[in-house]
Design an enzyme around this catalytic site. Structure first.
Site, PDB file in Angstrom:
ATOM      1  N   GLN A 125       0.306  -1.182  -0.073  1.00  0.00           N
ATOM      2  CA  GLN A 125      -0.333   0.231   0.149  1.00  0.00           C
ATOM      3  C   GLN A 125       1.049   1.171  -0.055  1.00  0.00           C
ATOM      4  O   GLN A 125       1.920   1.340   0.545  1.00  0.00           O
ATOM      5  CB  GLN A 125      -0.913   0.364   1.410  1.00  0.00           C
ATOM      6  CG  GLN A 125      -1.390   1.131   1.504  1.00  0.00           C
ATOM      7  CD  GLN A 125      -2.396   1.772   2.988  1.00  0.00           C
ATOM      8  OE1 GLN A 125      -1.943   0.486   4.142  1.00  0.00           O
ATOM      9  NE2 GLN A 125      -3.971   1.985   2.836  1.00  0.00           N
ATOM     10  N   SER A 128       0.734   6.333   3.032  1.00  0.00           N
ATOM     11  CA  SER A 128       1.284   7.463   3.403  1.00  0.00           C
ATOM     12  C   SER A 128       2.606   8.272   2.980  1.00  0.00           C
ATOM     13  O   SER A 128       3.004   7.156   2.284  1.00  0.00           O
ATOM     14  CB  SER A 128       2.359   6.777   4.845  1.00  0.00           C
ATOM     15  OG  SER A 128       0.429   7.144   5.108  1.00  0.00           O
ATOM     16  N   GLU A 244     -11.385  -1.712   5.711  1.00  0.00           N
ATOM     17  CA  GLU A 244     -10.091  -1.981   7.074  1.00  0.00           C
ATOM     18  C   GLU A 244     -11.054  -2.120   7.929  1.00  0.00           C
ATOM     19  O   GLU A 244     -10.078  -3.093   8.681  1.00  0.00           O
ATOM     20  CB  GLU A 244      -9.340  -1.094   6.653  1.00  0.00           C
ATOM     21  CG  GLU A 244      -7.465  -1.200   7.039  1.00  0.00           C
ATOM     22  CD  GLU A 244      -7.122   0.241   6.958  1.00  0.00           C
ATOM     23  OE1 GLU A 244      -7.365   0.987   7.246  1.00  0.00           O
ATOM     24  OE2 GLU A 244      -5.302   0.292   8.044  1.00  0.00           O
ATOM     25  N   GLU A 383      -5.693   9.402  17.897  1.00  0.00           N
ATOM     26  CA  GLU A 383      -6.394  10.350  18.291  1.00  0.00           C
ATOM     27  C   GLU A 383      -7.236  10.968  17.166  1.00  0.00           C
ATOM     28  O   GLU A 383      -8.060  12.021  17.009  1.00  0.00           O
ATOM     29  CB  GLU A 383      -4.920  11.624  18.429  1.00  0.00           C
ATOM     30  CG  GLU A 383      -4.495  11.900  19.534  1.00  0.00           C
ATOM     31  CD  GLU A 383      -3.672   9.996  19.604  1.00  0.00           C
ATOM     32  OE1 GLU A 383      -2.949   9.569  18.468  1.00  0.00           O
ATOM     33  OE2 GLU A 383      -3.304  10.466  21.372  1.00  0.00           O
TER      34      GLU A 383
END
Lengths: 398, 382
Positions: A125, A128, A244, A383
Site C-alpha cells: 500500500q 502515507s 479496513e 487521536e
C-alpha cells in the site's frame, strides 16, 4: 451461556476442525514462536485457504466470496490466531481487491483479482508520505499524463512488506490546482519491478523489518493502471479504509495473547511456586483479562449491530482504540513475566553472535512489546479515532 | 436479534420504565423525596408495583416473571439514569432473590406475593463491621434454645435497611450457616438508618438476644450460602446495569454542557483536549455496557460457574470505571458540577455508591480469579 447463535457455534466448530486439519504443524510452530515470517510462510497458508474457498470471504460470490457475516469473519479470525495460523495480510484481500471489484473495469478485474484470490500476487500500500500521515490528503506524489502513460514522481513511506510485494496500489496527485486538496487525487496500481521504483528498508525500534520507504523517480506506468476515474481517488481511498475497519478490533490476537499469558504466568517458576502465586502480578493479569473480555464483547455487540442494520457504525472507532490499548498492555505483561530477562534485546557486538537459548523467548517478547506500539498509530491513530467519535457520535463541533 | 443487545420486548419494558420514572421521579421531584421520609416516593413505588416490574426476578410459579437477568437490567438502567431512590435493588433484587432462591414452597407462597405487591420490604444484611466485603457471617451468631434460636450480632451498610420491613440475616450456628428472616419490629433489633453517598437509604443493625422461631429460618447450610451468593450475583448484575444508566445520563449532560458552555468566545466542546476526554467516557461506557449485558445473561441463563465469573468481571471493571467516569465528568464541567443543585453532581455521587456497593474492584478481581480459569481455546462463555 449463549453468546453466538447456533449457526455461528456450528460455524466455529467447522472452522476449528478445518484449521486443525489443514494448518501444517511446522507453520503453526513458526508463527507462534514470534520470529519474523517470510513471503512463503504467509502465502503458504493463504493458498491452503484459497483452495478451501475461504481466502476472500467478503468478496461478492461471482469473484470468489463465500458470504461470511461480520460475526463469522470475526470467528474465523479468532480461531486462526488461537491455532497459530499466520495472519492474513490485508493489502490485496481486504484493501485493493474490493476497490478493483467496485471501481475497476473488466480488464483490471481479470488482470488483478485472480492473483489475490489464489495468493500468487503480493500487494503493498502506497498511501502515507513523509509529509502526509494523519493528514493523508496533503500527499505530494505526482502523476502526470504523458500519452498512454502516467509519469510518477514522489515518495511513499511506511510501505509494509514492500520487500515481498509484486504490486503496489497508491494515491498520487493528478490535479495540483484543484480547489480542495482531496479533489485532485487519483488511485493507481503499478508493478514493483517498474523501472524507477526503489525500496529502502526501515528498521523499526524492535530491530525488525516490516516497513519501507518507496521512491518513485520518473516511473512510467500504462494509463490503464488508473483505477476508476481520474481525480476520484480520495473517495476510493475512503471506501478502502472503511473496509479496513472490519478487522481493527484485533480480537484474535488479543485472545491468543491472553491464553499464552495465563500459561506463561503459571509456568514461570518463582522460588518453589509460580508467578501465579504473586498477588500483585495476578491482579494485573486478571485486570487485563477483564479488559480483554470487555473488548471482545463490545466487538461482538457492535459487529452484530452492523450486521443487523447493514450500515457501518461510527462507534467501531471504539474498537480500534481499545484493541490497540488492550494488545499493547498484554504484550507488556507477557514481557514482564520474564522478570529481569525482559531487558534482553539482541546479541552483543562484543560477544557471541547468538543469544543464549534461555534468552530467545524474552528477547522476542521485548521486541514484540516495542513493535506493538504501532497499533495506536497505523490505520488512523488513536487521536484521529477520538476526533471521529467526538464529531460523529457526540456531535461536538470542531 | 443482535447479540448482547436488548430485544424489542426488553426495549419496550425499558421505555415504559423510563416514562414512569420521568413522571414520578424527575430530578426536581427526587430532590424533595430524598429529604423527607421514607426517603423515596411512595407514589413511584406503587406505580412500579402497578406496572409489574416488581415481579421480574421471581419464579413464574409464585407470580413472578422469571427473569432476574436481562429484564431486571433493563429496569435498573433506567433507575440508574434517574438515580431513583425507590428500594428496587434492596427489596426486589437483593432481598427478593435471596428468598426466591433459598425459601421452600411454603415460604415462597407466604412471602413472594407480598414482596411483589410492594408491602413487604426484605433487606439482605450482607456485611458485618470489620469484615469488609465478606459474604459469610463472621460475628453474627445463632444460639440454639429449646425451640428455635437466639440471635446476637451486628450488620452494617444494609441497603434499604432504613425502610425495610424484614431483614434477611445470615448467621453462624454451631456447625452451619442459617439464613434468618427477622421482622424489623422484633424485640432486640435496633436499626439506625442513614443515607448512602448515592442517596439510597441504608442502615446499621444491632441484634441483641433476638428470639427466633424455627419457621423464621429460611434455609441453612449450603443452601443458605448458595442463596446469598446467588442473590449477590443477581444484585451485582443489576447494580452494573444501574451504573450503565447513570453513566449514560452523565455523558449526555456532559456532552450538552460542552456544546453550550462558551469561554474565549467559543463552545468549550470545540477544544480537542476536552473532546478527547469526553470520548474517553464514551469508550468506557461501551465497555461497561458490554460487561453488564454479559453479566445479565449469565444470571438469566443460570450458568452457575460462569455466573459468578461474569458478574465479578463486570463489577470489577465497573467499580473502577464508575469512579473514573464521575471524576472526569466533573472535571469536564468545571465548577457547576461541584454544586448540589446540578443533576450531574447527584449522578457522580451515585456512581461513587455503585463503585463500592456489593464489592469493590479488588474484591471482585479476587473473586473472579478464584473461578475456573479460561481454559485452552475456549471463549469466556463456553
Amino acid at each position: 451461556m449463549q453468546v453466538y447463535s447456533e449457526a455461528d457455534t456450528r460455524f466455529r466448530a467447522e472452522v476449528r476442525a478445518f484449521i486443525a486439519e489443514a494448518l501444517p504443524a511446522e507453520m503453526a510452530r513458526k508463527a507462534r514462536s514470534g520470529v519474523a515470517l517470510n513471503r512463503e510462510d504467509y502465502f503458504g497458508w493463504q493458498r491452503i485457504l484459497a483452495e478451501q474457498g475461504w481466502l476472500t470471504p467478503t468478496w461478492p460470490a461471482e469473484h470468489g466470496g463465500c458470504g461470511w457475516t461480520p460475526i463469522q469473519q470475526h470467528i474465523f479470525e479468532v480461531e486462526s490466531h488461537l491455532a497459530g495460523a499466520p495472519r492474513i495480510i490485508p493489502f490485496g484481500i481486504k484493501m485493493v481487491g474490493p476497490v478493483i471489484i467496485h471501481f475497476g473495469n473488466e480488464a483490471q478485474k481479470a488482470a488483478y483479482l485472480p492473483g489475490i484470490r489464489e495468493a500468487t500476487t503480493w500487494w503493498c500500500q502506497g498511501f502515507s508520505e513523509p509529509g502526509a500521515g494523519s493528514d493523508l490528503a496533503s500527499l505530494r506524489t505526482r502523476a502526470e499524463r504523458d500519452g498512454d502513460h502516467y509519469v510518477i514522481n514522489g515518495q511513499k513511506t511506511w510501505t509494509t512488506y514492500a520487500q515481498y510485494a509484486d504490486m503496489i496500489f497508491f494515491l498520487a496527485r493528478t490535479k495540483p490546482d484543484a480547489p480542495r486538496k482531496q479533489e485532485g487525487i487519483s488511485f493507481f496500481v503499478a508493478r514493483m519491478d517498474t523501472p524507477g521504483i526503489t525500496v529502502r528498508p526501515i528498521t523499526t525500534l524492535d530491530g525488525g523489518h516490516e516497513i519501507n520507504e518507496t521512491f518513485f523517480e520518473d516511473v512510467r506506468i500504462p494509463a490503464e493502471n488508473l483505477i476508476g476515474e481520474e481525480n476520484k481517488g480520495w473517495s476510493y481511498a475512503k471506501f478502502l479504509l472503511s473496509n479496513e475497519r472490519a478487522g481493527i478490533a484485533r480480537v484474535g490476537e488479543v485472545r491468543e495473547l491472553i491464553r499464552d499469558l495465563h500459561d506463561m504466568t503459571e509456568s514461570q517458576p518463582v522460588g518453589n511456586g509460580s508467578l501465579l502465586d504473586d498477588p500483585a502480578f495476578l491482579r494485573r493479569v486478571t485486570s487485563a483479562e477483564i479488559d480483554a473480555l470487555a473488548h471482545e464483547v463490545t466487538t461482538l455487540r457492535l459487529l452484530s449491530r452492523e450486521q443487523e442494520s447493514g450500515r457501518p457504525n461510527p462507534l467501531t472507532s471504539v474498537l480500534k482504540i481499545r484493541g490497540s490499548e488492550v494488545l499493547g498492555r498484554l504484550a507488556e505483561l507477557q514481557m514482564e513475566v520474564e522478570g529481569p530477562l525482559a531487558a534482553c534485546f539482541r546479541p552483543s557486538p562484543a560477544g557471541d553472535p547468538e543469544l543464549p537459548q534461555a534468552l530467545l523467548r524474552p528477547a522476542l517478547k521485548t521486541g514484540r512489546y516495542l513493535n506493538y506500539r504501532k497499533f495506536g498509530i497505523f490505520g488512523g491513530t488513536t487521536e484521529i479515532q477520538k476526533n471521529i467519535l467526538a464529531k460523529t457520535v457526540l456531535d461536538l463541533k470542531g | 436479534m443482535s447479540i448482547l443487545d436488548y430485544s424489542e420486548e426488553q426495549r419496550m419494558l425499558k421505555d415504559s420504565t423510563r416514562r414512569l420514572l420521568e413522571s414520578h421521579c424527575s430530578f426536581k421531584q427526587r430532590c424533595t423525596h430524598m429529604t423527607s421520609p421514607p426517603g423515596y416516593s411512595k407514589a413511584a413505588w406503587e406505580q412500579m408495583v402497578e406496572v409489574g416490574i416488581t415481579s421480574l426476578p421471581f419464579p413464574e410459579d409464585c407470580g413472578g416473571f422469571g427473569s432476574p437477568g436481562v429484564e431486571v437490567a433493563a429496569v435498573m438502567e433506567e433507575i440508574g439514569r434517574a438515580t431513583a431512590l425507590e428500594p428496587y435493588l434492596a427489596s426486589i433484587v437483593l432481598g427478593g432473590s435471596t428468598i426466591a432462591r433459598g425459601a421452600d414452597a411454603h415460604h415462597l407462597q407466604e412471602f413472594v406475593p407480598a414482596i411483589i405487591a410492594g408491602s413487604m420490604h426484605p433487606a439482605l444484611a450482607l456485611y458485618e463491621p470489620d469484615h469488609r466485603y465478606a459474604l459469610k457471617p463472621m460475628g453474627t451468631k445463632a444460639q440454639a434454645r429449646e425451640e428455635g434460636w437466639i440471635l446476637n450480632g451486628a450488620k452494617t451498610m444494609v441497603l434499604g435497611g432504613d425502610s425495610a420491613t424484614h431483614f434477611l440475616i445470615p448467621a453462624k450456628a454451631t456447625d452451619t450457616t442459617l439464613l434468618c428472616l427477622v421482622p424489623a419490629s422484633t424485640h432486640g433489633v435496633r436499626v439506625q438508618g442513614y443515607q448512602t453517598v448515592g442517596d439510597l437509604g441504608a442502615a446499621d443493625i444491632i441484634l441483641e438476644d433476638v428470639p427466633l422461631s424455627p419457621s423464621q429460618v429460611i434455609c441453612s447450610g449450603d443452601r443458605a450460602e448458595d442463596a446469598v451468593e446467588y442473590a449477590f450475583d443477581v444484585g451485582v448484575s443489576a447494580l452494573c446495569a444501574e451504573a450503565v444508566g447513570t453513566m449514560e445520563r452523565l455523558l449526555e449532560l456532559t456532552r450538552d454542557y460542552l456544546d453550550t458552555r462558551k469561554q474565549f468566545g467559543v463552545a468549550i466542546g470545540s477544544f480537542q483536549a476536552l473532546q478527547h476526554q469526553a470520548v474517553d467516557l464514551l469508550v468506557e461506557l461501551e465497555q461497561c455496557r458490554s460487561l453488564s449485558q454479559l453479566a445479565a445473561r449469565a444470571v438469566s441463563e443460570q450458568a452457575t460457574g460462569r455466573r459468578t465469573a461474569m458478574c465479578s468481571a463486570a463489577k470489577a471493571y465497573i467499580s473502577r470505571s464508575a469512579r473514573v467516569f464521575a471524576q472526569q465528568a466533573i472535571q469536564l464541567h468545571g465548577g457547576i458540577a461541584l454544586t448540589d443543585e446540578y443533576e450531574g453532581s447527584h449522578l457522580a455521587r451515585r456512581l461513587t455508591l455503585q463503585s463500592y456497593a456489593l464489592g469493590d474492584e479488588d474484591f471482585h478481581l479476587q473473586r473472579y480469579a478464584r473461578q475456573p480459569a479460561l481454559s485452552g481455546n475456549n471463549a469466556w462463555w463456553d
